[in-house]
Design a protein around this motif. Sequence first.
Motif, PDB file in Angstrom:
ATOM      1  N   PRO A 171      11.965  -5.773  -8.691  1.00 32.49           N
ATOM      2  CA  PRO A 171      10.961  -6.628  -8.918  1.00 32.49           C
ATOM      3  C   PRO A 171      10.303  -6.805  -7.853  1.00 32.49           C
ATOM      4  CG  PRO A 171      12.827  -7.028 -10.113  1.00 32.49           C
ATOM      5  CD  PRO A 171      13.235  -6.276  -9.031  1.00 32.49           C
ATOM      6  N   ILE A 172      10.450  -7.047  -6.345  1.00 31.23           N
ATOM      7  CA  ILE A 172       9.631  -7.440  -5.745  1.00 31.23           C
ATOM      8  C   ILE A 172       9.111  -6.721  -4.350  1.00 31.23           C
ATOM      9  CG2 ILE A 172      10.495  -8.764  -2.996  1.00 31.23           C
ATOM     10  CD1 ILE A 172      12.600  -9.854  -4.462  1.00 31.23           C
ATOM     11  N   ILE A 173      10.159  -5.308  -4.569  1.00 25.47           N
ATOM     12  CA  ILE A 173       9.390  -3.952  -4.110  1.00 25.47           C
ATOM     13  C   ILE A 173       8.148  -3.687  -4.801  1.00 25.47           C
ATOM     14  CG2 ILE A 173       9.576  -2.046  -3.230  1.00 25.47           C
ATOM     15  CD1 ILE A 173      12.442  -2.245  -2.133  1.00 25.47           C
ATOM     16  N   ALA A 174       8.209  -3.800  -6.172  1.00 29.48           N
ATOM     17  CA  ALA A 174       6.868  -3.264  -7.079  1.00 29.48           C
ATOM     18  C   ALA A 174       6.076  -4.071  -6.757  1.00 29.48           C
ATOM     19  CB  ALA A 174       7.687  -3.905  -8.625  1.00 29.48           C
ATOM     20  N   ALA A 175       6.223  -5.538  -6.474  1.00 33.38           N
ATOM     21  CA  ALA A 175       5.067  -6.017  -6.335  1.00 33.38           C
ATOM     22  C   ALA A 175       4.775  -6.595  -5.414  1.00 33.38           C
ATOM     23  CB  ALA A 175       5.108  -7.927  -6.140  1.00 33.38           C
ATOM     24  N   GLN A 176       4.995  -5.304  -4.404  1.00 32.86           N
ATOM     25  CA  GLN A 176       4.160  -5.221  -3.198  1.00 32.86           C
ATOM     26  C   GLN A 176       3.640  -3.820  -2.771  1.00 32.86           C
ATOM     27  OE1 GLN A 176       7.069  -5.353   0.431  1.00 32.86           O
ATOM     28  NE2 GLN A 176       6.397  -7.952   1.287  1.00 32.86           N
ATOM     29  N   ALA A 177       3.988  -3.360  -3.781  1.00 31.28           N
ATOM     30  CA  ALA A 177       4.232  -1.395  -3.221  1.00 31.28           C
ATOM     31  C   ALA A 177       3.047  -1.280  -4.059  1.00 31.28           C
ATOM     32  CB  ALA A 177       5.375  -0.327  -3.521  1.00 31.28           C
ATOM     33  N   LYS A 178       1.726   0.030  -3.485  1.00 32.79           N
ATOM     34  CA  LYS A 178       1.368   0.647  -4.957  1.00 32.79           C
ATOM     35  C   LYS A 178       1.722   1.266  -5.569  1.00 32.79           C
ATOM     36  CE  LYS A 178      -1.187   4.152  -2.691  1.00 32.79           C
ATOM     37  NZ  LYS A 178      -1.960   5.358  -2.307  1.00 32.79           N
ATOM     38  N   ARG A 179       2.837   2.030  -5.445  1.00 32.58           N
ATOM     39  CA  ARG A 179       3.841   2.340  -7.245  1.00 32.58           C
ATOM     40  C   ARG A 179       5.074   2.841  -6.396  1.00 32.58           C
ATOM     41  NH1 ARG A 179       3.434   4.563 -10.998  1.00 32.58           N
ATOM     42  NH2 ARG A 179       3.665   6.665 -10.904  1.00 32.58           N
ATOM     43  N   LEU A 180       6.321   2.375  -7.137  1.00 34.43           N
ATOM     44  CA  LEU A 180       7.433   2.209  -6.947  1.00 34.43           C
ATOM     45  C   LEU A 180       8.069   3.366  -8.436  1.00 34.43           C
ATOM     46  CD1 LEU A 180      10.477   1.075  -6.075  1.00 34.43           C
ATOM     47  CD2 LEU A 180      10.043  -0.770  -8.202  1.00 34.43           C
ATOM     48  N   ALA A 189      11.698  -6.969 -17.158  1.00 34.56           N
ATOM     49  CA  ALA A 189       9.952  -6.636 -17.317  1.00 34.56           C
ATOM     50  C   ALA A 189       9.275  -6.137 -15.900  1.00 34.56           C
ATOM     51  CB  ALA A 189       9.546  -7.929 -16.608  1.00 34.56           C
ATOM     52  N   THR A 190       9.752  -5.372 -14.320  1.00 32.28           N
ATOM     53  CA  THR A 190       9.410  -4.906 -13.926  1.00 32.28           C
ATOM     54  C   THR A 190       8.647  -3.435 -14.243  1.00 32.28           C
ATOM     55  OG1 THR A 190      10.585  -5.962 -12.750  1.00 32.28           O
ATOM     56  CG2 THR A 190       9.290  -3.569 -11.293  1.00 32.28           C
ATOM     57  N   PHE A 191       9.482  -3.163 -15.488  1.00 36.82           N
ATOM     58  CA  PHE A 191       9.065  -1.413 -15.974  1.00 36.82           C
ATOM     59  C   PHE A 191       7.869  -1.432 -16.601  1.00 36.82           C
ATOM     60  CE2 PHE A 191      13.608  -1.547 -14.201  1.00 36.82           C
ATOM     61  CZ  PHE A 191      13.276  -0.080 -13.384  1.00 36.82           C
ATOM     62  N   ASN A 217       2.057   0.039 -12.357  1.00 39.19           N
ATOM     63  CA  ASN A 217       2.927   1.198 -10.527  1.00 39.19           C
ATOM     64  C   ASN A 217       4.490   1.458 -10.823  1.00 39.19           C
ATOM     65  OD1 ASN A 217       3.671  -1.726 -10.548  1.00 39.19           O
ATOM     66  ND2 ASN A 217       3.276  -1.225  -7.952  1.00 39.19           N
ATOM     67  N   VAL A 218       5.174   1.316 -12.011  1.00 43.71           N
ATOM     68  CA  VAL A 218       6.523   1.825 -11.509  1.00 43.71           C
ATOM     69  C   VAL A 218       6.900   2.455 -12.835  1.00 43.71           C
ATOM     70  CG1 VAL A 218       8.744   0.167 -11.854  1.00 43.71           C
ATOM     71  CG2 VAL A 218       6.747  -1.203 -10.903  1.00 43.71           C
ATOM     72  N   THR A 219       7.781   3.749 -12.043  1.00 42.12           N
ATOM     73  CA  THR A 219       8.110   4.557 -12.793  1.00 42.12           C
ATOM     74  C   THR A 219       9.528   5.024 -12.698  1.00 42.12           C
ATOM     75  OG1 THR A 219       5.344   6.115 -12.242  1.00 42.12           O
ATOM     76  CG2 THR A 219       7.929   7.425 -13.240  1.00 42.12           C
ATOM     77  N   LEU A 220      10.019   5.123 -14.101  1.00 40.44           N
ATOM     78  CA  LEU A 220      11.408   5.132 -14.007  1.00 40.44           C
ATOM     79  C   LEU A 220      11.610   6.858 -14.094  1.00 40.44           C
ATOM     80  CD1 LEU A 220      14.841   4.006 -14.074  1.00 40.44           C
ATOM     81  CD2 LEU A 220      14.183   4.086 -16.021  1.00 40.44           C
ATOM     82  N   VAL A 221      12.757   7.110 -13.360  1.00 39.07           N
ATOM     83  CA  VAL A 221      13.222   8.204 -13.227  1.00 39.07           C
ATOM     84  C   VAL A 221      14.051   9.000 -13.921  1.00 39.07           C
ATOM     85  CG1 VAL A 221      13.019  10.433 -11.434  1.00 39.07           C
ATOM     86  CG2 VAL A 221      11.157   8.424 -11.350  1.00 39.07           C
ATOM     87  N   ASP A 222      14.809   9.057 -14.777  1.00 34.95           N
ATOM     88  CA  ASP A 222      16.855   9.600 -15.250  1.00 34.95           C
ATOM     89  C   ASP A 222      16.536  10.253 -14.794  1.00 34.95           C
ATOM     90  OD1 ASP A 222      18.697   9.448 -16.766  1.00 34.95           O
ATOM     91  OD2 ASP A 222      17.921   9.969 -18.760  1.00 34.95           O
ATOM     92  N   LEU A 223      18.052  10.338 -13.700  1.00 36.08           N
ATOM     93  CA  LEU A 223      18.246  11.757 -12.757  1.00 36.08           C
ATOM     94  C   LEU A 223      19.358  12.233 -13.189  1.00 36.08           C
ATOM     95  CD1 LEU A 223      19.198   9.629  -9.446  1.00 36.08           C
ATOM     96  CD2 LEU A 223      16.582  11.508  -9.359  1.00 36.08           C
ATOM     97  N   GLY A 263       0.437  -1.432  -0.253  1.00 37.84           N
ATOM     98  CA  GLY A 263      -0.017   0.286   0.188  1.00 37.84           C
ATOM     99  C   GLY A 263       0.758   0.896   0.002  1.00 37.84           C
ATOM    100  N   GLN A 264       2.344   0.922  -0.001  1.00 39.14           N
ATOM    101  CA  GLN A 264       3.129   2.588   0.214  1.00 39.14           C
ATOM    102  C   GLN A 264       3.728   3.149  -1.598  1.00 39.14           C
ATOM    103  OE1 GLN A 264       6.540   2.126   3.084  1.00 39.14           O
ATOM    104  NE2 GLN A 264       5.486   1.351   4.616  1.00 39.14           N
ATOM    105  N   ARG A 265       4.007   4.183  -1.321  1.00 33.28           N
ATOM    106  CA  ARG A 265       4.537   4.369  -2.533  1.00 33.28           C
ATOM    107  C   ARG A 265       6.064   4.954  -1.844  1.00 33.28           C
ATOM    108  NH1 ARG A 265       1.848   9.952  -1.335  1.00 33.28           N
ATOM    109  NH2 ARG A 265       2.085   9.163   0.803  1.00 33.28           N
TER     110      ARG A 265
END
Length: 536
Positions: free
Chosen positions: A197-206, A340-342, A346-352, A180-182
């Motif tokens: 991949p594991i956090i992505a499967a658990q979190a609301k948003r990653l 594949a997680t991307f 619920n997964v967003t990649l941010v390019d720093l 349920g977390q961001r």
Amino acid sequence: MPTTDEKKLTLDAVIVGAGFAGLYMLYRLRGLGLSAGVFEAGKGVGGTWYWNRYPGARCDVESMDYSYSFSDELQQEWRWTERYSAQPEILKYINHVADRFDLRRDITLETRVTSAVFDEAASRWTVRTDRGHDISAQFCIMATGCLSSTQEPKFERLESFTGKWYHTGRWPHEGVDFTGQRVGVIGTGSSAIQSIPIIAAQAKRLFVFQRTPNYSVPAHNAPLDPEYEKIVKANYAEFRRQARESRVGFVMEKNDASALEVAPDVRAREYETRWKRGGLGFSSTFNDILFNQAANQTAADFFGAKIRSIVRDPVVADTLTPKTYPLGTKRLCVDTNYYATFNRDNVTLVDLRKTPIERITPDGLRTSKQDYQLDSIVFAIGFDAMTGALLAVDIRGRGGRTLRDKWAEGPKTYLGLSMAGFPNLFTITGPGSPSVLSNMIVSIEQHADWIADCIDYLRTNGRRSIEAMADAENEWVQHVNDVGHMTLYPQANSWYMGANIPGKPRIFMPYIGGVGVYRQRCDEVTAKGYEGFTLA
Ligand code: N01
């Protein structure tokens, strides 16, 4: 070692750290009849496997390779469950070893060694701890690990964050539930690539905050094949011998062909075969990948195509594709479903690189472009590798000279084992040895054996001390550097180069000559009566 709370101790040897290295060193010294004490900061044994409990933590050297070889009973009886072992299983194994060989009685936990000072007149080390120990020891052996000193997150206003933050290298023992977390993960090295991949499967948003993309090969992890286990166990002595003589401490299928000399379809087939097999062997698909830029580019191109074939959004795929350094010159990563997680919603990649982090905010973080609301932040930002844990102890050798001073321009060792000006001080898998470029357990056993044999030699020959000669050390440092510069490694801003820590000298720290070649060199030094060392 006395089991009382006694703080003033006299020992033959102090061993700093109770990971794989410290435990085996203790076992060997006990076997020689020495009094030895291990001091360990953690509440338990296990070193890197004690601290790194982040979701998905797993070894990317295969289980049948990544284990002690010193006891045949141990290696025959222990049963690994997976091709690549997960952290809890490795930690269970280390604890089993500690019990099986009755090592705990000489290990003092929750005790950090703070200083080690050489007393020239007595030719002994005085070792002090944060719990008030004052130990006099003839030998001081640093088994502190290459990746144990975490890089502290130094982000502006971190203290203002009202959520929770974690470092992968210091993960809470009770685990973390991200349901349920961001969540924001900062960093995309091995630790991040395993946990995302594991956090992505658990979190609301990653949100994955990436500064530099990494090359990651699929692990194809699976339950350990019982047939394979049987074959290895029936031939373990030979299996281990080959590992010791190999380049990296486990046998990888070699290919003596150049990537540039084979036809494009043959090359593509070879890469595809290695990709399907998975694991670290990918960088030895051809013999020149780590030496020749054009050869390396063929592997990088294959990678780019793979990422594009897995990641549906072409912009995300492009951002995930490394372009600024040759493949393999930062530690290759090994993953399960990373790319594949991307594809998940619920997964967003941010390019720093495009939008750097400006600061942490009370409810997340701010990049140059926008605010991100986060409940938790995971810092997967790595370690002050190879030298950090050694320099964290105030080590003073002859004339009170500090190790920090000696290494001001980068680590200098003879064979990665010892240093001029620091008699009877040994570093297990120190900078200048194959260490992080190898199966660590093979390198640890080799170093602990070399040190134990050396101490035995000193004692049977009535010597009190051994010290690297400055000339031998200089030659070795030059050699390590020369060999490193024959490869493409120095081109990357990697932790191998010290480049991940601001202000750290830029030197290629491990020895890339190969585990087998290096072992031979160490054995020759011994055979020649400790060539390059002064014995007194
Ligand atoms: O650490 P890393 P790790 N802002 O240093 C980024 C071993 N290991 O813990 O590349 C934003 O590799 C940094 O970016 P950049 C293995 O040897 C083994 O993942 O510096 N980002 C990078 O992406 C491995 O190599 C296993 O631009 C920042 C990441 O954080 C080694 O440990 C598993 C930043 C750090 O990656 C270290 O791996 C895990 C900042 N200020 C680890 N600072 C297995 O055996 C850093 N980064 C499976």
